[in-house]
Design a protein around this motif. Structure first.
Motif, mmCIF file in Angstrom:
data_model
loop_
_atom_site.group_PDB
_atom_site.id
_atom_site.type_symbol
_atom_site.label_atom_id
_atom_site.label_comp_id
_atom_site.label_asym_id
_atom_site.label_seq_id
_atom_site.Cartn_x
_atom_site.Cartn_y
_atom_site.Cartn_z
ATOM 1 N N ALA A 85 0.837 -1.194 0.000
ATOM 2 C CA ALA A 85 0.000 0.000 0.000
ATOM 3 C C ALA A 85 0.877 1.252 0.000
ATOM 4 O O ALA A 85 2.046 1.216 0.396
ATOM 5 C CB ALA A 85 -0.923 -0.003 1.218
ATOM 6 N N ALA A 86 0.295 2.358 -0.432
ATOM 7 C CA ALA A 86 1.039 3.617 -0.485
ATOM 8 C C ALA A 86 1.556 4.019 0.888
ATOM 9 O O ALA A 86 2.686 4.503 1.026
ATOM 10 C CB ALA A 86 0.157 4.714 -1.071
ATOM 11 N N GLN A 91 6.110 4.769 4.637
ATOM 12 C CA GLN A 91 6.777 4.482 5.904
ATOM 13 C C GLN A 91 8.205 4.002 5.673
ATOM 14 O O GLN A 91 9.141 4.425 6.367
ATOM 15 C CB GLN A 91 5.992 3.431 6.685
ATOM 16 N N ALA A 92 8.384 3.127 4.668
ATOM 17 C CA ALA A 92 9.725 2.649 4.343
ATOM 18 C C ALA A 92 10.610 3.800 3.883
ATOM 19 O O ALA A 92 11.783 3.902 4.264
ATOM 20 C CB ALA A 92 9.638 1.572 3.256
ATOM 21 N N ARG A 93 10.054 4.675 3.078
ATOM 22 C CA ARG A 93 10.811 5.838 2.594
ATOM 23 C C ARG A 93 11.236 6.732 3.748
ATOM 24 O O ARG A 93 12.391 7.182 3.813
ATOM 25 C CB ARG A 93 9.945 6.603 1.598
ATOM 26 N N SER A 94 10.329 6.982 4.677
ATOM 27 C CA SER A 94 10.650 7.826 5.826
ATOM 28 C C SER A 94 11.754 7.199 6.667
ATOM 29 O O SER A 94 12.648 7.898 7.158
ATOM 30 C CB SER A 94 9.396 8.036 6.683
ATOM 31 N N GLY A 116 5.545 5.061 -7.252
ATOM 32 C CA GLY A 116 4.685 5.101 -6.078
ATOM 33 C C GLY A 116 3.683 3.973 -6.052
ATOM 34 O O GLY A 116 3.166 3.545 -7.087
ATOM 35 N N ALA A 117 3.433 3.457 -4.849
ATOM 36 C CA ALA A 117 2.389 2.449 -4.694
ATOM 37 C C ALA A 117 1.031 3.099 -4.921
ATOM 38 O O ALA A 117 0.837 4.286 -4.645
ATOM 39 C CB ALA A 117 2.464 1.846 -3.293
#
Length: 341
Positions: A85-86, A91-94, A116-117
């Motif tokens: 999910a987006a 969250q992974a990016r952060s 992007g998801a």
């Protein structure tokens, strides 16, 4: 200067190792910096897991030897291959941006190439008033009291479990949510229907606290650095959790044995069990009670701005989703078929 092996902090880490000692592990360094910024334990766990997955995805290469291209590849993989999910991808990016900026001291460029998801636009599950009544009637004890507060005040599950005794205002029929989503405080309604059961519950909790004090315990975790500023506050009655755990546990941050709040799984299982027992076909979780609170207030004619404040939404557009739920239920709209039959 070559970076330390994977699992060790590189030369650009936030703190240098003491002379003669090996450098701290990279993930331990990450945990240390997160705790310095007073992030929640859940955020810490999530960030550590994403950084570990990132390193494993790239064959255990040290993040100091990687950069924006590797981050882009990993995040794109999550969206394309993992179909996450987006919100999960964000969250992974952060987590990775935090690792590079705050731990390794590296500023990554804007990640324009990340795929992007897909953002799913789903309406929240909402119970009818009759279904909420059925659900609560199928519960008992502390889980019933927690669920009643979630529905009666529009609380998130952890907001309810983290309530302190001092946050309850029986005279004003209000309760204060401390450090809700986004770190914000807010005040919401304390339902009259739970006043007596809640007072009886607090009498039992106070007796438990007094037994803990007599045993040399009774200290509770305090937010931020309040335990250093007010050393005795953690043993005071006002700071105790409204819904304490039945057993003591070790604080993973300080290593101190304390009585934490009730585990969220206890309420989640009780809600799911009551829904099944009462034949409610909808997927029911404790958060559904918060959705139902907002929808039922709007249905009763309350102003959307009032509902926004009670829920703690920063933007009224977030609250607007519940108006779409009302439309989905056909409230206020008469089918044209009913005019011709």
């Amino acid at each position: 200067m070559a970076p330390a092996p994977v699992g060790r902090a590189g030369a650009g880490s936030a703190s240098a190792p003491a002379q003669g000692r090996p450098p701290p592990r990279l993930l331990d360094q990450l945990r240390h910096v997160i705790r310095l910024r007073h992030y929640s334990l859940r955020t810490e766990e999530a960030y550590v897991q994403w950084c570990r997955r990132f390193v494993l995805f790239h064959g255990k290469r040290h993040p100091a030897n990687m950069g924006a291209p590797e981050v882009q590849t990993f995040l794109t993989h999550l969206a394309v291959d993992g179909e996450v999910a987006a919100a999960t991808q964000n969250q992974a990016r952060s987590a990775l941006l935090f690792l590079y900026k705050e731990v390794l001291g590296v500023q990554l460029p804007w990640l324009d190439e990340v795929v992007g998801a897909k953002t799913s636009r789903r309406l929240p599950v909402v119970l009818s008033v009759a279904e909420v009544r059925q659900l609560l009637q199928g519960m008992s004890g502390t889980p019933w009291l927690v669920a009643s507060l979630l529905y009666g005040g529009g609380l998130r599950l952890l907001e309810g479990l983290r309530l302190r005794v001092k946050d309850l205002d029986f005279a004003g029929r209000a309760m204060t949510v401390r450090e809700g989503k986004g770190g914000k405080d807010r005040v919401t309604v304390l339902p009259e229907a739970v006043l007596l059961p809640l007072q009886d519950h607090l009498a039992r909790v106070k007796a438990l606290h007094e037994r803990d004090l007599a045993a040399g315990r009774g200290d509770v975790q305090l937010p931020d650095a309040l335990d250093r500023k007010y050393p005795a506050a953690g043993r005071s009655w006002g700071w105790q959790f409204v819904f304490p755990s039945a057993s003591l546990s070790v604080d993973p941050c300080s290593g101190v044995e304390r009585r934490h709040h009730l585990h969220e799984a206890t309420v989640q299982k009780a809600v799911a069990s009551a829904a099944r027992a009462n034949g409610i076909a909808k997927p029911v979780s404790p958060h559904v009670l918060r959705h139902s609170f907002a929808t039922h207030l709007l249905q009763a004619g309350h102003d959307i701005r009032t509902v926004q404040e009670l829920l703690g939404h920063a933007d009224v557009r977030t609250t607007m989703v519940y108006t779409h739920v009302l439309m989905r239920h056909g409230l206020g709209v008469r089918s044209p078929l009913d005019a011709v039959t």
